[in-house]
Design an enzyme around this catalytic site. Structure first.
Site, short mmCIF file in Angstrom:
data_model
loop_
_atom_site.label_atom_id
_atom_site.label_comp_id
_atom_site.label_asym_id
_atom_site.label_seq_id
_atom_site.Cartn_x
_atom_site.Cartn_y
_atom_site.Cartn_z
N GLU A 77 0.82 -1.21 0.00
CA GLU A 77 0.00 0.00 0.00
C GLU A 77 0.86 1.26 0.00
O GLU A 77 1.74 1.44 0.84
CB GLU A 77 -0.93 0.01 1.22
CG GLU A 77 -1.86 -1.20 1.32
CD GLU A 77 -2.92 -1.24 0.20
OE1 GLU A 77 -3.05 -0.24 -0.54
OE2 GLU A 77 -3.60 -2.28 0.10
N CYS A 140 -7.92 -0.98 8.37
CA CYS A 140 -6.52 -1.06 7.92
C CYS A 140 -6.02 0.31 7.51
O CYS A 140 -4.91 0.72 7.87
CB CYS A 140 -6.38 -2.05 6.77
SG CYS A 140 -6.55 -3.76 7.30
N HIS A 158 -1.41 -5.75 2.46
CA HIS A 158 -2.67 -6.50 2.51
C HIS A 158 -2.44 -7.91 1.93
O HIS A 158 -1.94 -8.05 0.81
CB HIS A 158 -3.74 -5.79 1.67
CG HIS A 158 -4.66 -4.94 2.48
ND1 HIS A 158 -4.88 -3.61 2.21
CD2 HIS A 158 -5.46 -5.25 3.54
CE1 HIS A 158 -5.76 -3.13 3.08
NE2 HIS A 158 -6.12 -4.10 3.90
N1 PCA Z 1 -8.48 -6.15 7.18
C1 PCA Z 1 -9.39 -5.01 7.35
C2 PCA Z 1 -9.28 -4.65 8.79
C3 PCA Z 1 -8.58 -5.77 9.46
C4 PCA Z 1 -8.04 -6.60 8.38
O1 PCA Z 1 -7.30 -7.58 8.51
C5 PCA Z 1 -9.14 -3.88 6.36
O2 PCA Z 1 -8.71 -4.15 5.22
O3 PCA Z 1 -9.38 -2.72 6.70
#
Ligand code: PCA
Length: 179
Positions: A77, A140, A158
């Site tokens: 990200e 996140c 992610h």
């Molecule tokens: N994914 C979520 C919040 C916690 C996680 O593991 C997100 O992409 O915001």
């Protein structure tokens, strides 16, 4: 030279699921200088827990792991947006409706790490990663915003929920080596 300290965060399960791949992958990491921290899937509590850990450990780098739904590649990200929005709500039932995180802050914060170079290195090692310009507007993203606010040498990653865990682990180890 003193060793660099890396704060490695991951999330508890959310949305009624029993597991979170970020937690399963983080469990596989054991390295000197790595401080692991489990974060709640809560717009309010996750940044608080992160902030306390940053104050206590003063890490040189922050690597945040989270789960995403789709895709076959790990997403590196680039930005955290100064915005929260969720219809499904977090684990506390909070459903922000296009809420600004901090009024006097920029619309987005950007990692200062060379993620293009990192992605190239992963590609050469045949490790599936992709650059991403949006971490979403859920917890996140909120957490990444907090991490970047305290240290621009932060990265949010992610992991697709159905990804092979051993491949995901190899990628996280590669990223760790990049710091
Ligand atoms: N994914 C979520 C919040 C916690 C996680 O593991 C997100 O992409 O915001």
């Amino acid at each position: 030279m003193p060793q660099n300290k890396l704060l490695l965060t991951y999330f508890e399960p959310f949305g009624g699921a029993e597991t979170n791949i970020s937690q399963q992958v983080a469990e596989g990491i054991e390295a000197e200088g790595v401080i692991k921290l489990c974060l709640p899937v809560s717009f309010k509590r996750s940044p608080e827990v992160l902030r306390e850990a940053v104050e206590r450990y003063q890490p040189d780098f922050i690597l945040c792991l989270g789960q995403c739904g789709e895709g076959e590649k790990i997403r590196l990200e680039r930005f955290a947006m100064n915005l929260m929005d969720s219809e499904k709500g977090d684990n506390d039932g909070h459903q922000p409706d296009e809420e600004t995180i901090e009024v006097n802050a920029p619309l987005a914060l950007r990692t200062s790490l060379d993620i293009k170079q990192l992605q190239k290195e992963c590609m050469h090692a045949e490790l599936p990663t992709v650059l991403s310009n949006s971490a979403g507007l859920y917890v996140c993203n909120r957490t990444y915003f907090e991490a970047l606010r305290s240290n621009s040498k932060s990265l949010f990653v992610h992991i697709p929920k159905n990804m092979d865990k051993s491949i995901a682990l190899q990628i996280i180890i590669k990223i760790y080596g990049f710091f």
